[in-house]
Design an enzyme around this catalytic site. Structure first.
Site, PDB file in Angstrom:
ATOM      1  N   SER A 240       8.283 -59.828  37.581  1.00  0.00           N
ATOM      2  CA  SER A 240       8.366 -59.700  39.047  1.00  0.00           C
ATOM      3  C   SER A 240       8.542 -58.243  39.436  1.00  0.00           C
ATOM      4  CB  SER A 240       9.565 -60.480  39.583  1.00  0.00           C
ATOM      5  OG  SER A 240       9.431 -61.831  39.247  1.00  0.00           O
TER       6      SER A 240
ATOM      7  N   GLU B 106      11.983 -54.353  41.872  1.00  0.00           N
ATOM      8  CA  GLU B 106      12.933 -54.843  40.866  1.00  0.00           C
ATOM      9  C   GLU B 106      13.034 -53.882  39.672  1.00  0.00           C
ATOM     10  OE1 GLU B 106      13.022 -59.174  39.999  1.00  0.00           O
ATOM     11  OE2 GLU B 106      13.046 -58.546  37.909  1.00  0.00           O
TER      12      GLU B 106
ATOM     13  N   ARG C 238      20.026 -59.493  40.526  1.00  0.00           N
ATOM     14  CA  ARG C 238      19.265 -58.340  40.002  1.00  0.00           C
ATOM     15  C   ARG C 238      19.978 -57.014  40.253  1.00  0.00           C
ATOM     16  NH1 ARG C 238      17.631 -62.450  38.525  1.00  0.00           N
ATOM     17  NH2 ARG C 238      15.472 -63.178  38.453  1.00  0.00           N
TER      18      ARG C 238
HETATM   19  C1  LIG Z   1       6.441 -60.924  31.607  1.00  0.00           C
HETATM   20  C2  LIG Z   1       7.827 -60.536  32.061  1.00  0.00           C
HETATM   21  C3  LIG Z   1       8.670 -61.496  32.553  1.00  0.00           C
HETATM   22  C4  LIG Z   1       9.966 -61.158  32.992  1.00  0.00           C
HETATM   23  N1  LIG Z   1      10.782 -62.141  33.454  1.00  0.00           N
HETATM   24  C5  LIG Z   1      12.035 -61.845  33.864  1.00  0.00           C
HETATM   25  C6  LIG Z   1      12.913 -62.873  34.332  1.00  0.00           C
HETATM   26  O1  LIG Z   1      12.561 -64.051  34.343  1.00  0.00           O
HETATM   27  N2  LIG Z   1      14.139 -62.508  34.755  1.00  0.00           N
HETATM   28  C7  LIG Z   1      14.573 -61.216  34.730  1.00  0.00           C
HETATM   29  O2  LIG Z   1      15.713 -60.980  35.133  1.00  0.00           O
HETATM   30  N3  LIG Z   1      13.781 -60.224  34.270  1.00  0.00           N
HETATM   31  C8  LIG Z   1      12.532 -60.503  33.845  1.00  0.00           C
HETATM   32  N4  LIG Z   1      11.703 -59.498  33.387  1.00  0.00           N
HETATM   33  C9  LIG Z   1      12.172 -58.109  33.416  1.00  0.00           C
HETATM   34  C10 LIG Z   1      12.731 -57.616  32.046  1.00  0.00           C
HETATM   35  O3  LIG Z   1      12.285 -58.417  31.010  1.00  0.00           O
HETATM   36  C11 LIG Z   1      14.243 -57.600  32.038  1.00  0.00           C
HETATM   37  O4  LIG Z   1      14.734 -56.801  33.101  1.00  0.00           O
HETATM   38  C12 LIG Z   1      14.807 -57.033  30.719  1.00  0.00           C
HETATM   39  O5  LIG Z   1      16.190 -57.180  30.700  1.00  0.00           O
HETATM   40  C13 LIG Z   1      14.430 -55.563  30.492  1.00  0.00           C
HETATM   41  O6  LIG Z   1      14.760 -55.241  29.157  1.00  0.00           O
HETATM   42  P1  LIG Z   1      14.236 -53.903  28.495  1.00  0.00           P
HETATM   43  O7  LIG Z   1      14.932 -53.709  27.207  1.00  0.00           O
HETATM   44  O8  LIG Z   1      12.761 -53.920  28.420  1.00  0.00           O
HETATM   45  O9  LIG Z   1      14.725 -52.827  29.568  1.00  0.00           O
HETATM   46  P2  LIG Z   1      14.028 -51.421  29.864  1.00  0.00           P
HETATM   47  O10 LIG Z   1      12.800 -51.635  30.669  1.00  0.00           O
HETATM   48  O11 LIG Z   1      13.897 -50.652  28.611  1.00  0.00           O
HETATM   49  O12 LIG Z   1      15.121 -50.726  30.779  1.00  0.00           O
HETATM   50  C14 LIG Z   1      15.366 -51.209  32.080  1.00  0.00           C
HETATM   51  C15 LIG Z   1      16.550 -50.421  32.669  1.00  0.00           C
HETATM   52  O13 LIG Z   1      17.708 -50.653  31.885  1.00  0.00           O
HETATM   53  C16 LIG Z   1      18.217 -49.429  31.356  1.00  0.00           C
HETATM   54  N5  LIG Z   1      18.666 -49.724  29.978  1.00  0.00           N
HETATM   55  C17 LIG Z   1      17.993 -50.381  29.016  1.00  0.00           C
HETATM   56  N6  LIG Z   1      18.748 -50.525  27.917  1.00  0.00           N
HETATM   57  C18 LIG Z   1      19.926 -49.929  28.184  1.00  0.00           C
HETATM   58  C19 LIG Z   1      21.138 -49.743  27.448  1.00  0.00           C
HETATM   59  N7  LIG Z   1      21.298 -50.221  26.207  1.00  0.00           N
HETATM   60  N8  LIG Z   1      22.137 -49.072  28.054  1.00  0.00           N
HETATM   61  C20 LIG Z   1      22.019 -48.579  29.304  1.00  0.00           C
HETATM   62  N9  LIG Z   1      20.904 -48.729  30.054  1.00  0.00           N
HETATM   63  C21 LIG Z   1      19.885 -49.405  29.493  1.00  0.00           C
HETATM   64  C22 LIG Z   1      17.070 -48.450  31.419  1.00  0.00           C
HETATM   65  O14 LIG Z   1      17.547 -47.112  31.535  1.00  0.00           O
HETATM   66  C23 LIG Z   1      16.334 -48.911  32.660  1.00  0.00           C
HETATM   67  O15 LIG Z   1      16.972 -48.377  33.795  1.00  0.00           O
HETATM   68  C24 LIG Z   1      10.404 -59.811  32.936  1.00  0.00           C
HETATM   69  C25 LIG Z   1       9.532 -58.828  32.417  1.00  0.00           C
HETATM   70  C26 LIG Z   1       8.263 -59.181  31.978  1.00  0.00           C
HETATM   71  C27 LIG Z   1       7.360 -58.122  31.389  1.00  0.00           C
END
Ligand SMILES: Cc1cc2nc3c(=O)[nH]c(=O)nc-3n(C[C@H](O)[C@H](O)[C@H](O)COP(=O)(O)OP(=O)(O)OC[C@H]3O[C@@H](n4cnc5c(N)ncnc54)[C@H](O)[C@@H]3O)c2cc1C
Length: 337
Positions: free
Chosen positions: A234, A330, A161
């Protein structure tokens, strides 16, 4: 690049909390990057689907939603294919697309919400697989040196992570990633419950698509759907402690789940620690902990970002008091102090 006529973030975070930024932009086409990089921006943050962020306050700057689309196989050998995926694609849809191309390697990561561009930020992982197992390259805009860079996976400092992108938040805007995928299935079925799920589905010789289906089924059973009960998955990382410390804890708590890391350290279950402190299913106003999974903070409807952040801190304090362990969040937390 377009500026949206709103600054509201409620529809752009899966906790569904009300928050504002200063200006909200959308990046849909790579050719708009030049315009974006020449626009005077205030504390710009790139956001994907907002499934790993908690707005405990408004964001005191500009937000750019990455919606860059496109996926292609860029190279192939006998054994592997290299796939480039633009950052704004939905992660799960990209997993399905890869399976449709007859490729495997990320089927265990099916149904993780969010965008492809966010996947390297915390080196997403699930069911015994991490993005680092297949990540080859990340193309990003480096805001420090104002140029596009191509980072090899080894340069991304990927670990549990964590990554260079998290450590140097907002320096890199991820534009696309390249994955190295197998043309012959190399399945990872060792994670607890996965093989049993496949057995219960009557599948003895699974294909990668079967593994993805089993993972989806397990996830739907275990995790609250953020569209029905807003959450970010998480909320805390599993602590990694040295094995001497682990042995001390096991004397008092022999049932504590733990996993050796192949060195002198072990990962321990944050969900177990929280449940042991009595927080599973706990609720304070509209902020709560899922009754399905003690690691998941949920918004029962009207919780504010600060309500959720206060609850997270309460849990951190309880775990610290009981176990002398500090839980790390996280998701990214936007807060004033
Ligand atoms: C129900 C649920 C289950 C999940 N299960 C898991 C799991 O099993 N494993 C896991 O690892 N995660 C899990 N997650 C967390 C999440 O899905 C991941 O971390 C995912 O990669 C976040 O994607 P996002 O586009 O929503 O990121 P965002 O929430 O939009 O951004 C997260 C971070 O990344 C940065 N960011 C986003 N896109 C970019 C980009 N293109 N360039 C630079 N920075 C960027 C943002 O500035 C922020 O700091 C879960 C979340 C939920 C809601």
């Amino acid at each position: 690049m377009k500026q949206l006529p709103t600054t509201k973030l409620k529809d752009h975070n899966s906790f569904s909390v009300a928050a504002n930024c200063q200006r909200l932009f959308v990046l849909e086409h790579l050719q708009d990057l030049a315009q974006l990089t020449q626009t005077p921006l205030h504390k710009p943050m790139m956001l994907g689907a907002g499934t790993n962020i908690l707005f405990a306050t408004d964001y005191p700057g500009d937000i750019i939603l990455n919606r860059l689309q496109g996926r292609q196989i860029i190279d192939a050998t006998d054994k592997h294919a290299y796939v480039r995926i633009q950052a704004g694609n939905n992660w799960h849809e990209s997993v399905i697309w890869i399976l449709e191309q007859g490729l495997s390697g990320i089927e265990n990561l099916a149904l993780i919400p969010g965008t492809v561009g966010a996947a390297p930020i915390q080196n997403i992982g699930a069911y015994g697989v991490e993005l680092s197992d297949t990540l080859e390259l990340v193309e990003a805009w480096d805001r420090k040196h104002m140029r596009a860079v191509m980072l090899k996976a080894n340069d991304c400092q990927l670990s549990y992570r964590d990554s260079i992108f998290r450590q140097q938040a907002d320096r890199f805007w991820i534009l696309n990633i390249t994955l190295k995928l197998s043309r012959k299935p190399r399945l990872r079925l060792g994670y607890s419950g996965l093989k049993q799920k496949l057995d219960s589905m009557g599948i003895a010789n699974p294909l990668p698509g079967d593994v993805a289906a089993a993972v989806c089924s397990l996830r739907r059973e275990k995790l609250p759907d953020p569209t029905l009960l807003p959450n970010v998955g998480s909320f805390f990382k599993n602590p990694i402690i040295d094995n001497t410390h682990l042995q001390q804890l096991l004397q008092n708590y022999p049932e504590l789940p733990h996993w050796g890391q192949g060195d002198a350290s072990s990962k321990i279950s944050a969900a177990w620690l929280i449940e042991k402190c009595g927080y599973k299913g706990y609720r304070k106003g509209a902020a709560g902990i899922s009754d399905q999974h003690a690691l998941i903070l949920v918004n029962h409807g009207s919780a504010s970002g600060i309500d959720l952040w206060k609850l997270a801190k309460e849990i951190q304090n309880a775990v610290q008091l009981e176990f002398k362990l500090s839980l790390q969040a996280e998701p990214r937390i936007i807060h004033s102090s």
